[in-house]
Design an enzyme around this catalytic site. Structure first.
Site, PDB file in Angstrom:
ATOM      1  N   GLU A 529       0.813  -1.225   0.000  1.00 50.06           N
ATOM      2  CA  GLU A 529       0.000   0.000   0.000  1.00 50.06           C
ATOM      3  C   GLU A 529       0.845   1.272   0.000  1.00 50.06           C
ATOM      4  OE1 GLU A 529      -0.660  -2.638   1.796  1.00 50.06           O
ATOM      5  OE2 GLU A 529      -2.609  -3.285   1.028  1.00 50.06           O
ATOM      6  N   HIS A 596     -12.481  -5.618   7.621  1.00 43.01           N
ATOM      7  CA  HIS A 596     -13.158  -5.399   6.337  1.00 43.01           C
ATOM      8  C   HIS A 596     -14.409  -4.559   6.485  1.00 43.01           C
ATOM      9  CE1 HIS A 596     -10.628  -8.885   5.496  1.00 43.01           C
ATOM     10  NE2 HIS A 596     -10.588  -8.418   4.269  1.00 43.01           N
TER      11      HIS A 596
END
Ligand SMILES: Cc1ncc(C[n+]2csc(CCOP(=O)(O)OP(=O)(O)O)c2C)c(N)n1
Ligand SMILES: [Mg+2]
Length: 803
Positions: A529, A596
């Site tokens: 990322e 999530h």
């Protein structure tokens, strides 16, 4: 046979060699005088490039117009060798001169030796980046320059390999530009370094990283930093082999002028031609004055090391080489060194004067107001304090603006009330403060966001258009059709991330588009990322329109430091002279489980001011934000609502064309009893609750704020509160998180508190992370029943007889 230490012919030029020698001396003198300026209190902090002069002069010889730099605080000689910096600017930086004309790199906003070159003009239009040598803006966190470097190099790859970009001649010459990076030996311990090396090796991009190995990271020696105490040894596994692309490693010595020139000539030529990442491990580098002005290196370097550093001084070694080669005499070199010292001294004098003059003018104007006043009150009154404050101000030998402002504000408090002329004096002081605060605000507050006509806030909104036959489709299809239009419209648009390419994203919002537009535009990356973000930052600095995909909002944390320290500060720390219009696309809020379904929006908004934050409630709104952002020149993050990809929305007829305005909330459900202020996935839940409440006679107005930054720039929420007199702030963040932000914006900044009949309330998720399963979600995050009960309780408290 030629001697080893002889330079190739084009560098064997006495004039040029002596100019290099003079520059090295000038730079060294600046470091020495700079340190003194801090130790005598004229400057706050100093960090310098002493010991690294020769390697930088050698490197600069290979740096061409259109190339890019991403370096760190040791690079003053490099910047001077490229003609991007001079001895006077050195002192403007050191003193923190806020005049952007003379200190253009940062306008005094960052430490000294943090460099940058503008990529836009003052009206926000792009400069011709091929007609200048480019430097991205340095940051202090160690290795923070690495991910951005990857993107700067990656742009060359795209400009070379995507032929449709060959016409963008002010951005690239078919990708022939090298991205040069520099880093200290100790900073290679950081994860960013390794992530960048790996990604560069995978991507095969022209980045050239120089490691200045001076053996220390402040006081901590190499043996605690680097396995085997050698960065080039441990990078060996990354090295290219026949048919196995990798990186190339070059080794040099920090004092070896001819050797370094040859090394960089060879390494950069390959890097530029073949787009192979190269690492230059420059060992035997010294640090004559220690790390920075915050301490002395005698505390941690052995006597032996200190002695070695003196013997291996690169300028001394260059001098020996020049004399041994018979290029110039000792006298000639002495005279050059003296001349360089004189320039450094003169620049110090001039730089200090240029720093002090405007401050003294500001001070003198203040003191004149005091001296010219006609009122003279009795000696025992407050008058005595006014006189004393002004006198003390004049005694400050090296005033800074803080001294002036402190004095003015204290004087204002002490003006004698009995004095008949007080009115005049007070007015004049207020005038002085107003004028000079406006100026200080220009110096210290502005340019957090793009203020030019290229700002996305100037983009004209266009509403989605529907006709009778507009089909209802799953939300993901809205995005897919929208991206299709955008990729055909904007040739500089690229997107990349984990699973972004072949399958078109985990939610298939780019399905089939890689096939249509090619792997260079819709691209899979490794799981990394921070460098995905850096890749985007670098591309955006070079004029491309990148959309960096962060698979889930929860994983933004891996990139958050860089987002906060680099992207969010780019415009501010360059005093408005650089833009990095990167769009970050991610998805979050409600779905399943701890990693999530996060909605850590307060983490985002409180660490990335400088980047716009869009929190659309559905995919039509998300598409509209992308459409607007691509028309502007600002960095932004768009958080798509994770549970909305399968929900059906009507497909607008003008897909790819409609544009959502930023900072404009939408009133979704008109009501008269209470306003619910929310965004993202909770909008839908609030609507469900509103329907339930209606059955019980309560009329709720729902406002979707749409973007958290900017927040309601027209005061639409205030208008609603004036009508309903009650407000509930709702989201899925932590208690005290974004709801507290919205409350502050609405009640304090907009002044909404005046219209409240009931105490304001917030309703958020629980403090813990959301638990797994639908029940985990139901008990972790606010649901329609929670909203119903919260609103009902507020109404009951207000009108107990009715509810
Ligand atoms: C993330 C981070 N951690 C710590 C620091 C404090 N710090 C500044 S420079 C430095 C040492 C860097 O050493 P090296 O990379 O070898 O560069 P050198 O200063 O020796 O040229 C440290 C620890 C920082 N700026 N950023
Ligand atoms: Mg070091």
């Amino acid at each position: 046979m030629k001697k080893q230490n002889i330079l190739p012919d084009q560098y064997m030029n006495k004039k040029k060699i002596l100019a290099d020698y003079r520059l090295a001396n000038l730079s060294r003198n600046l470091s020495i005088i700079g340190r003194r300026e801090v130790l005598t209190g004229k400057a706050k902090f100093g960090i310098f490039g002493d010991g690294k002069e020769i390697v930088q002069i050698a490197m600069a010889k290979q740096f061409r117009d259109g190339d890019w730099r991403s370096g760190y605080y040791r690079d003053q000689t490099w910047m001077m060798a490229m003609g991007l910096y001079d001895s006077l600017e050195f002192f403007h930086q050191l003193y923190g001169n806020t005049n952007r004309e003379i200190n253009p790199g940062s306008g005094g906003r960052v430490f000294n030796n943090h460099f940058s070159e503008p990529n836009v003009n003052s009206d926000g239009t792009w400069r011709d980046l091929m007609k200048q040598k480019n430097s991205s803006a340095d940051i202090s966190p160690t290795a923070g320059q690495m991910p951005r470097l990857l993107g700067l190099g990656y742009a060359s790859k795209l400009f070379r390999q995507n032929k449709e970009l060959h016409g963008f001649k002010t951005l690239s010459n078919k990708g022939n530009e090298v991205a040069f990076g520099s880093i200290g030996d100790a900073s290679t311990s950081e994860g960013y370094f390794w992530e960048t090396i790996n990604a560069a090796g995978v991507l095969q991009v022209p980045v050239a990283i120089s490691v200045y190995d001076d053996g220390f990271g402040i006081s901590v020696p190499k043996k605690y930093q680097t396995t085997k105490s050698s960065i080039s040894d441990i990078l060996k596994g990354f090295e290219a082999e026949p048919d196995r692309p990798g990186i190339l490693i070059f080794k040099g010595k920090g004092w070896d002028y001819p050797g370094l020139i040859k090394l960089y000539e060879e390494g950069i030529a390959i890097c530029r031609r073949d787009h192979v990442p190269v690492v230059f491990h420059i060992d035997e580098v010294t640090q004559p004055q220690g790390h920075s002005t915050s301490g002395s290196h005698e505390r941690y370097k052995s006597e032996e090391r200190l002695k070695w550093e003196i013997e291996s001084d690169p300028i001394g070694k260059m001098r020996e080489w020049i004399i041994n080669e018979g290029i110039a005499s000792a006298e000639e070199l002495d005279s050059l060194a003296a001349d360089a010292e004189e320039e450094a001294r003169e620049s110090r004098r001039k730089g200090w004067e240029m720093f002090q003059t405007p401050i003294k003018i500001e001070r003198d104007a203040l003191v004149k107001i005091i001296n010219d006043r006609s009122c003279r009150c009795p000696e025992d009154s407050k008058e005595a304090s006014v006189e004393k404050i002004a006198e003390d101000l004049m005694k400050v030998i090296a005033p800074i603006r803080k001294d002036n402002f402190m004095a003015a504000r204290k004087i204002l408090r002490n003006i004698c009330e009995a004095c008949s002329n007080t009115g005049n004096l007070t007015e004049e002081l207020h005038g002085w403060l107003k004028r000079n605060y406006a100026d200080a605000s220009m110096s210290y507050d502005r340019f957090l966001y793009n203020e030019t006509p290229t700002s996305v806030l100037h983009v004209k909104p266009i509403a989605p258009v529907y006709s009778e036959n507009s089909p209802e489709v799953p939300g993901r299809q809205i995005l897919r059709e929208n991206w299709d239009k955008l990729f055909s419209k904007y040739p500089l648009l690229v997107t990349f991330g984990e699973d972004t390419g072949k399958i078109g994203g985990v939610n298939q919002t780019l399905e089939g588009l890689q096939k249509k537009y090619g792997e260079l535009r819709i691209t899979d990356t490794g799981i990394r990322e921070a460098t995905i973000l850096g890749q985007g930052i670098g591309l955006s600095l070079r004029g491309m329109r990148p959309v960096a995909e962060i698979q889930y909002l929860d994983y933004l944390m891996y990139a958050l430091q860089l987002l906060s320290d680099d992207l969010a500060t780019t415009h501010y720390r360059t005093a408005g002279s650089m833009v990095a219009p990167l769009i970050i696309s991610t998805r979050g809020h409600r779905l399943e489980g701890i990693w999530h379904s996060g909605s850590p929006m307060s983490m985002v908004i409180n660490s990335v001011r400088g980047v716009y934050v869009c929190a659309p409630r559905d995919m039509t709104r998300a598409a509209g934000f992308y459409n607007s952002l691509l028309e502007g020149n600002d960095p932004a993050i768009v958080i798509e609502p994770l549970n909305g990809y399968r929900l059906r929305e009507r497909m607008p007829d003008n897909i790819g064309e409609f544009r959502m305005p930023l900072g404009i909330p939408e009133v979704l459900h008109e009501g008269s009893d209470l306003t619910i202020v929310t965004y993202g996935s909770t909008v839908r839940i609030a609507a469900e609750a509103a329907n339930q409440l209606e059955l019980h006679g309560i009329s709720v107005e729902i406002i979707d704020v749409q973007t958290l930054v900017p927040f309601d720039i027209r005061g639409i929420i205030l208008g609603s509160i004036r009508k309903t007199n009650r407000v509930l702030f709702l989201d899925e963040d932590l208690p005290g998180g974004t709801t507290a932000f919205m409350l502050q914006e609405t009640l304090e900044r907009q002044g909404g508190w005046q219209y409240l009949d009931s105490p304001p309330r917030t309703l958020t998720a629980k403090e813990h992370r959301p638990a797994y399963t639908t029940d985990g979600d139901y008990f972790s995050k606010p649901n329609a029943e929670d909203i119903f009960d919260a609103v009902y309780a507020m109404m009951k408290e207000s009108v107990p007889a009715k509810y």
